[in-house]
Design a protein around this motif. Structure first.
Motif, PDB file in Angstrom:
ATOM      1  N   HIS A  96      15.821-134.903 -18.348  1.00 36.57           N
ATOM      2  CA  HIS A  96      16.184-133.694 -17.583  1.00 36.57           C
ATOM      3  C   HIS A  96      16.603-133.974 -16.038  1.00 36.57           C
ATOM      4  N   ASP A  97      17.216-133.220 -15.556  1.00 40.73           N
ATOM      5  CA  ASP A  97      17.703-133.599 -14.193  1.00 40.73           C
ATOM      6  C   ASP A  97      17.239-132.190 -13.174  1.00 40.73           C
ATOM      7  N   THR A  98      16.111-131.751 -13.542  1.00 44.93           N
ATOM      8  CA  THR A  98      15.896-130.706 -12.843  1.00 44.93           C
ATOM      9  C   THR A  98      14.927-130.848 -11.612  1.00 44.93           C
ATOM     10  N   ILE A  99      14.624-129.847 -10.622  1.00 50.53           N
ATOM     11  CA  ILE A  99      13.495-130.155  -9.484  1.00 50.53           C
ATOM     12  C   ILE A  99      12.525-130.097 -10.218  1.00 50.53           C
ATOM     13  N   LEU A 100      11.333-131.073 -10.245  1.00 46.53           N
ATOM     14  CA  LEU A 100      10.199-130.965 -10.802  1.00 46.53           C
ATOM     15  C   LEU A 100       9.106-130.658 -10.060  1.00 46.53           C
ATOM     16  N   TYR A 101       8.692-129.473  -9.980  1.00 46.15           N
ATOM     17  CA  TYR A 101       7.619-128.908  -9.017  1.00 46.15           C
ATOM     18  C   TYR A 101       6.304-129.348  -9.709  1.00 46.15           C
ATOM     19  N   ASN A 102       6.030-129.551 -10.906  1.00 45.87           N
ATOM     20  CA  ASN A 102       5.015-130.101 -11.444  1.00 45.87           C
ATOM     21  C   ASN A 102       5.015-130.826 -12.689  1.00 45.87           C
ATOM     22  N   SER A 103       4.370-131.865 -12.948  1.00 45.20           N
ATOM     23  CA  SER A 103       4.311-132.494 -14.282  1.00 45.20           C
ATOM     24  C   SER A 103       3.372-131.578 -15.133  1.00 45.20           C
ATOM     25  N   ILE A 104       3.854-131.760 -16.240  1.00 38.08           N
ATOM     26  CA  ILE A 104       2.888-130.908 -17.409  1.00 38.08           C
ATOM     27  C   ILE A 104       2.911-131.596 -18.507  1.00 38.08           C
ATOM     28  N   TYR A 105       1.506-131.501 -18.861  1.00 39.47           N
ATOM     29  CA  TYR A 105       0.966-132.517 -20.214  1.00 39.47           C
ATOM     30  C   TYR A 105       0.242-131.421 -20.949  1.00 39.47           C
ATOM     31  N   ARG A 106       1.042-131.145 -22.189  1.00 38.00           N
ATOM     32  CA  ARG A 106       0.110-130.159 -23.243  1.00 38.00           C
ATOM     33  C   ARG A 106      -0.240-130.871 -24.472  1.00 38.00           C
ATOM     34  N   PHE A 107      -1.435-130.489 -24.607  1.00 34.24           N
ATOM     35  CA  PHE A 107      -2.002-131.185 -25.862  1.00 34.24           C
ATOM     36  C   PHE A 107      -2.628-129.697 -26.628  1.00 34.24           C
ATOM     37  N   ASP A 108      -2.067-129.409 -27.629  1.00 38.16           N
ATOM     38  CA  ASP A 108      -2.455-128.228 -28.472  1.00 38.16           C
ATOM     39  C   ASP A 108      -2.814-126.992 -27.320  1.00 38.16           C
ATOM     40  N   ASP A 109      -4.158-126.474 -27.334  1.00 39.89           N
ATOM     41  CA  ASP A 109      -4.387-125.561 -26.501  1.00 39.89           C
ATOM     42  C   ASP A 109      -4.679-125.880 -25.241  1.00 39.89           C
ATOM     43  N   VAL A 162      -3.533-127.321 -21.302  1.00 40.54           N
ATOM     44  CA  VAL A 162      -2.382-127.956 -20.738  1.00 40.54           C
ATOM     45  C   VAL A 162      -2.938-128.517 -19.264  1.00 40.54           C
ATOM     46  N   LEU A 163      -2.223-129.798 -18.893  1.00 39.68           N
ATOM     47  CA  LEU A 163      -2.707-130.386 -17.427  1.00 39.68           C
ATOM     48  C   LEU A 163      -1.578-130.411 -16.694  1.00 39.68           C
ATOM     49  N   VAL A 164      -1.610-129.673 -15.557  1.00 44.98           N
ATOM     50  CA  VAL A 164      -0.541-129.341 -14.528  1.00 44.98           C
ATOM     51  C   VAL A 164      -0.839-130.333 -13.284  1.00 44.98           C
ATOM     52  N   ASN A 165       0.011-131.027 -12.982  1.00 49.58           N
ATOM     53  CA  ASN A 165       0.111-132.133 -11.780  1.00 49.58           C
ATOM     54  C   ASN A 165       1.162-131.367 -10.726  1.00 49.58           C
ATOM     55  N   PRO A 166       0.622-130.569  -9.835  1.00 49.53           N
ATOM     56  CA  PRO A 166       1.529-130.169  -8.741  1.00 49.53           C
ATOM     57  C   PRO A 166       2.025-131.175  -8.032  1.00 49.53           C
ATOM     58  N   HIS A 167       3.333-131.166  -7.579  1.00 51.30           N
ATOM     59  CA  HIS A 167       3.865-132.092  -6.693  1.00 51.30           C
ATOM     60  C   HIS A 167       3.907-131.803  -5.332  1.00 51.30           C
ATOM     61  N   VAL A 168       3.478-132.581  -4.564  1.00 51.02           N
ATOM     62  CA  VAL A 168       3.075-132.044  -3.073  1.00 51.02           C
ATOM     63  C   VAL A 168       4.539-133.027  -2.496  1.00 51.02           C
ATOM     64  N   LEU A 169       5.346-132.417  -1.655  1.00 55.89           N
ATOM     65  CA  LEU A 169       6.313-132.954  -1.046  1.00 55.89           C
ATOM     66  C   LEU A 169       6.006-134.230  -0.304  1.00 55.89           C
ATOM     67  N   GLY A 170       6.432-135.363  -0.453  1.00 54.40           N
ATOM     68  CA  GLY A 170       6.222-136.509   0.210  1.00 54.40           C
ATOM     69  C   GLY A 170       5.183-137.517  -0.339  1.00 54.40           C
ATOM     70  N   ALA A 171       4.413-136.862  -1.244  1.00 55.30           N
ATOM     71  CA  ALA A 171       3.293-137.800  -1.950  1.00 55.30           C
ATOM     72  C   ALA A 171       3.657-137.773  -3.578  1.00 55.30           C
ATOM     73  N   PRO A 172       3.391-138.915  -3.982  1.00 53.89           N
ATOM     74  CA  PRO A 172       3.624-139.338  -5.399  1.00 53.89           C
ATOM     75  C   PRO A 172       2.610-138.687  -6.096  1.00 53.89           C
ATOM     76  N   ALA A 173       2.966-138.275  -7.391  1.00 57.57           N
ATOM     77  CA  ALA A 173       2.097-137.412  -8.301  1.00 57.57           C
ATOM     78  C   ALA A 173       0.742-138.113  -8.499  1.00 57.57           C
ATOM     79  N   GLY A 174       0.476-139.248  -8.286  1.00 60.63           N
ATOM     80  CA  GLY A 174      -0.858-139.861  -8.697  1.00 60.63           C
ATOM     81  C   GLY A 174      -1.727-139.349  -7.517  1.00 60.63           C
ATOM     82  N   GLN A 175      -1.187-138.947  -6.316  1.00 61.60           N
ATOM     83  CA  GLN A 175      -2.090-138.690  -5.276  1.00 61.60           C
ATOM     84  C   GLN A 175      -2.206-137.255  -5.159  1.00 61.60           C
TER      85      GLN A 175
END
Length: 142
Positions: free
Chosen positions: A82-95, A97-110
């Motif tokens: 995909h080439d979308t602006i990614l506002y959140n990483s999303i991880y879904r497992f059955d029922d 979902v983990l959502v990792n909101p992206h903060v401008l200037g910070a890597p996802a892990g932070q």
């Protein structure tokens, strides 16, 4: 299982058997959909600059794609770029979902990870999964 990330390399660095596990799950009937950032897209380059790592984010996406190659040939495992602006990483497992909101200037892990569970009639789980589907529909096969 559904994953929407730019790279998500931590998943495979911390669990090198994950591609085989995904393939095994698909062989037993699980549907696996993974959306990775297109390493050649303007959005992934912009995000790399915003995180202060430049082209390294694109390299991380390429590595993740390489790690997934063994699983990609398994029916039931679909991988798209995909080439979308990614506002959140999303991880879904059955029922769940983990959502990792992206903060401008910070890597996802932070950034925080939010956990939502599907509850009939509740909005949040479905809201994030519509976002996943939006990106999925615009993705291109890997």
């Amino acid at each position: 299982m559904e994953i929407l990330v730019y790279a998500g390399l931590f998943l495979f660095d911390s669990n090198p058997d994950l591609p085989d596990q995904l393939a095994d799950k698909a062989k037993t009937g699980a549907q696996v959909r993974i959306l990775l950032g297109d390493p050649d897209s303007a959005m992934i380059h912009q995000r790399g600059e915003e995180e202060g790592i430049g082209d390294d984010l694109a390299a991380r996406a390429r590595i993740t794609r390489r790690y997934l190659e063994p699983a990609a040939v398994t029916p039931g495992v679909e991988i798209r770029l995909h080439d979308t602006i990614l506002y959140n990483s999303i991880y879904r497992f059955d029922d769940d979902v983990l959502v990792n909101p992206h903060v401008l200037g910070a890597p996802a892990g932070q950034n925080p990870v939010l956990h939502f569970r599907y509850i009939p009639g509740a909005r949040t789980f479905r809201h994030y999964m519509r976002s996943f589907d939006y990106a999925w529909d615009r993705g291109t096969p890997s």
